[in-house]
Scaffold this motif. Structure first.
Motif, PDB file in Angstrom:
ATOM      1  N   ALA A  15       0.842  -1.199   0.000  1.00 48.47           N
ATOM      2  CA  ALA A  15       0.000   0.000   0.000  1.00 48.47           C
ATOM      3  C   ALA A  15       0.870   1.239   0.000  1.00 48.47           C
ATOM      4  O   ALA A  15       1.985   1.220   0.526  1.00 48.47           O
ATOM      5  N   ASP A  23      -3.158   3.803  -2.618  1.00 53.01           N
ATOM      6  CA  ASP A  23      -3.206   2.722  -3.595  1.00 53.01           C
ATOM      7  C   ASP A  23      -2.870   1.416  -2.886  1.00 53.01           C
ATOM      8  O   ASP A  23      -2.069   1.411  -1.934  1.00 53.01           O
ATOM      9  N   TYR A  24      -3.443   0.331  -3.394  1.00 47.33           N
ATOM     10  CA  TYR A  24      -3.273  -0.965  -2.752  1.00 47.33           C
ATOM     11  C   TYR A  24      -2.984  -2.051  -3.766  1.00 47.33           C
ATOM     12  O   TYR A  24      -3.467  -2.002  -4.909  1.00 47.33           O
ATOM     13  N   ASP A  44      -3.737  -5.601  -5.311  1.00 52.42           N
ATOM     14  CA  ASP A  44      -5.027  -6.264  -5.483  1.00 52.42           C
ATOM     15  C   ASP A  44      -5.290  -7.279  -4.370  1.00 52.42           C
ATOM     16  O   ASP A  44      -6.427  -7.475  -3.958  1.00 52.42           O
ATOM     17  N   LYS A 101      -6.749  -5.285  -1.271  1.00 49.55           N
ATOM     18  CA  LYS A 101      -7.821  -4.297  -1.427  1.00 49.55           C
ATOM     19  C   LYS A 101      -9.076  -4.738  -0.674  1.00 49.55           C
ATOM     20  O   LYS A 101      -9.487  -5.892  -0.754  1.00 49.55           O
TER      21      LYS A 101
END
Length: 116
Positions: free
Chosen positions: A49, A59-60, A62, A65
């Motif tokens: 992240a 933002d992470y 996938d 998330k």
């Protein structure tokens, strides 16, 4: 000198939660994007992240998330990673990272083990 000190790791059962913290010192924390990486045994280090310097964007990976949340407190020079619904595959050493252009700093890491 620059220091990034992670804390909050440990052993947790699948489905459990942990909150990692990374305390920064020795540089202007509020100017740096902050990230969490992790490295599992036998695997390459991967980005988990990222949060921008202001905290306005995250933002992470996938794989995390909807389960992990990165946040920061610029007044406390600290970045956090809230980890929920943990899975055995989240087991890794988690590292804090600070980045501003070509300046990059790393913490020493904190172990997270997800196991019953």
């Amino acid at each position: 000198q620059v220091q990034l000190v992670e804390s909050g790791g440990g052993l947790v059962q699948p489905g459990g939660s942990l909150r990692l913290s990374c305390a920064a010192s020795g540089f202007t924390f509020s100017r740096y994007a902050m990230s969490w990486y992790r490295q599992a045994p036998g695997k390459e280090r991967e980005l988990v992240a990222t949060i921008t310097s202001s905290g306005g964007r995250t933002d992470y990976a996938d794989s995390v998330k909807g389960r992990f949340t990165i946040s920061r407190d610029n007044a406390k020079n600290t970045v956090y990673l809230q980890m929920n619904s943990l899975k055995p595959e989240d087991t890794a050493v988690y590292y804090c990272n600070a980045r501003l252009s070509v300046m990059v700093y790393w913490g020493q890491g904190t172990q997270v083990t997800v196991s019953s």
